[in-house]
Scaffold this active site. Structure first.
Site, PDB file in Angstrom:
ATOM      1  N   ASP A 228       0.855  -1.193   0.000  1.00 26.33           N
ATOM      2  CA  ASP A 228       0.000   0.000   0.000  1.00 26.33           C
ATOM      3  C   ASP A 228       0.890   1.242   0.000  1.00 26.33           C
ATOM      4  O   ASP A 228       2.020   1.176  -0.472  1.00 26.33           O
ATOM      5  CB  ASP A 228      -0.957  -0.055   1.205  1.00 26.33           C
ATOM      6  CG  ASP A 228      -2.270   0.666   0.913  1.00 26.33           C
ATOM      7  OD1 ASP A 228      -2.220   1.865   0.619  1.00 26.33           O
ATOM      8  OD2 ASP A 228      -3.342   0.029   0.978  1.00 26.33           O
ATOM      9  N   HIS A 251       1.868   1.997  -3.263  1.00 23.14           N
ATOM     10  CA  HIS A 251       0.934   2.961  -3.838  1.00 23.14           C
ATOM     11  C   HIS A 251       1.473   4.385  -3.814  1.00 23.14           C
ATOM     12  O   HIS A 251       0.745   5.327  -4.057  1.00 23.14           O
ATOM     13  CB  HIS A 251      -0.418   2.881  -3.119  1.00 23.14           C
ATOM     14  CG  HIS A 251      -1.102   1.539  -3.283  1.00 23.14           C
ATOM     15  ND1 HIS A 251      -2.324   1.253  -2.727  1.00 23.14           N
ATOM     16  CD2 HIS A 251      -0.719   0.424  -3.940  1.00 23.14           C
ATOM     17  CE1 HIS A 251      -2.660   0.002  -3.038  1.00 23.14           C
ATOM     18  NE2 HIS A 251      -1.705  -0.521  -3.761  1.00 23.14           N
TER      19      HIS A 251
END
Ligand SMILES: *[C@@H]1O[C@H](CO)[C@@H](O)[C@H](O)[C@H]1NC(C)=O
Ligand SMILES: *[C@@H]1O[C@H](CO)[C@@H](O)[C@H](O)[C@H]1NC(C)=O
Length: 401
Positions: A228, A251
């Protein structure tokens, strides 16, 4: 008749020696070099990789925390398994308390061991140093399948710092957390440096470092690759500096998501000198579409290199929305993207998707130099809506209206 003089000299020299020893001691006390050592094995911890050492860690911490002189909790080399651990302050000594991690701390693989959404929690501590070259391995592999966004089950955060001030966390390694690797919440004057955080790119919600409700936090010279955000900066933050981060997979580096109920304003975030490789986003600001009213301002992304990043520059005010029709109430202003270079694997390298009810204000892009590294025969573009952006210097992709 000369004897008393010798005595006086000896006493005088001893006095000087003692004084300089004390001054040096106070200086070194910052990193706990001459602190009293509280070794977890003295409190019964076993480095056999299977004994649950949580209580032994807590007992060693409590003893160190009650110490009136400089104290250092030591986790020596070896594999120490531990379930939920709480390191609570306030501590007695006015010098920072040190936690030195040399060994590997392994998370419990049984999720029912965790009742508070965290693995190791540092709470209400003024003056803390966490150091050492050791590792916190959350052993999250077995629990990632239980990550469930719809039920909002949050898997335990590996290291959770809450109400901690005047802190330095350095050199440690974090691997395969169950939930986030690290959260810094309601903290101030907090420095994170030289961290190495690693989890597979497909592990769910394993953010590297999440910072919220904090003031004066610096994150520097760290390598982060997870499933993430490498670093996510949530609500209520001010004066956050992020620099020298190598990020990927993951991310990217994000501000948000913002606009949840009770969220407080964000002001003063500076991300500089970072390198992102193969991440889904680069420099991102995200807000919920159905949101609380709040402001996010004075955010700078500067001197960032990206390689094969999907959305290098992105403001997304329709975050997590399916039809993208609503209008976020988060007001975004005074935003700067400067000297961002490298390559994008999607054709829309710059996406400024602001709220139509609350258009972005004072968005500036300076010297953007991105090339397309994707597989179609597309050319790079920028997309803006409600962004009112100002473009100066080099613009690749070509600036949008
Ligand atoms: C953060 O960095 C700034 C600029 O280098 C410095 O002035 C400040 O003291 C640092 N704060 C912490 C907590 O490290
Ligand atoms: C930029 O970051 C790298 C680490 O990625 C570091 O080695 C270097 O010193 C930083 N440069 C500046 C000017 O801060």
């Amino acid at each position: 008749m000369t004897l008393p003089w010798i005595e006086i000299k000896v006493v005088f020299l001893l006095g000087i020696a003692l004084l300089s020893y004390r001054v040096e001691g106070a200086r070194r006390g910052l990193v706990g070099a001459d602190a009293t050592v509280f070794d977890v094995t003295t409190y019964g911890a076993k480095p056999d990789g299977k004994t649950n050492n949580a209580m032994m860690f807590i007992r060693a911490w409590n003893a160190a925390c009650q110490s009136t002189g400089p104290a250092k909790l030591v986790i020596p080399p070896g594999n120490f398994m531990a379930g939920e651990v709480f390191f609570h302050g306030p501590c007695k000594c006015s010098d920072p308390i040190t936690v030195e991690v040399l060994g590997t701390v392994l998370g419990h693989t049984d999720l029912s061991e965790y009742t508070s959404g965290l693995w190791i929690g540092f709470n209400k501590i003024d003056g803390l140093v966490v150091t050492g070259t050791g590792t916190f391995n959350g052993q999250g592999e077995a629990s990632w399948k239980f990550n469930d966004r719809t039920h909002k089950t949050l898997l335990p955060i590996s290291l959770k710092f809450q109400f901690v001030q005047n802190a330095l966390v350095e050199k440690i390694n974090l691997v395969n957390s169950k939930g986030f690797h690290m959260t810094v919440t309601s903290c101030n004057n907090f420095k994170l440096e030289g961290l190495d955080i690693t989890a597979p790119g497909n592990s769910p919600n394993t953010d590297g470092i999440h910072i919220s409700r904090s003031d004066l936090v610096n994150v520097t010279n760290s390598v982060i690759g997870t499933g993430d955000d490498c670093i996510s900066m949530g609500e209520g933050n001010s004066n956050i500096r992020v620099s020298g981060i190598t990020c990927g997979p993951g991310h990217g580096i994000s501000v948000g998501s913002l606009g949840h109920p009770l969220d407080k304003d964000v002001k003063g975030i500076r991300v500089t000198n970072c390198t992102l490789k193969g991440t889904t986003n680069g420099a991102r600001i995200k807000t919920l579409e159905k949101s609380n009213q709040m402001k996010a301002s004075n955010i700078i992304f500067e001197d960032i290199t990206m390689t094969d990043v999907k959305n290098p520059i992105i403001i997304d005010q329709h975050y997590n929305s399916k039809n993208k029709q609503g209008s976020s109430k988060v007001k975004i202003s005074d935003i700067h993207f400067r000297n961002i270079r490298g390559s994008s694997i999607s054709d829309v390298a710059v996406s400024l998707d602001c709220s139509n009810a609350n258009p972005c204000e004072g968005v500036e892009l300076v010297d953007i130099d991105l090339t397309y590294s994707g597989t179609c025969s597309c050319s790079l573009s920028a997309a803006c809506s409600n962004a009112k952006a100002i473009f100066t210097g080099k613009q690749s992709p070509v600036a949008c209206a």
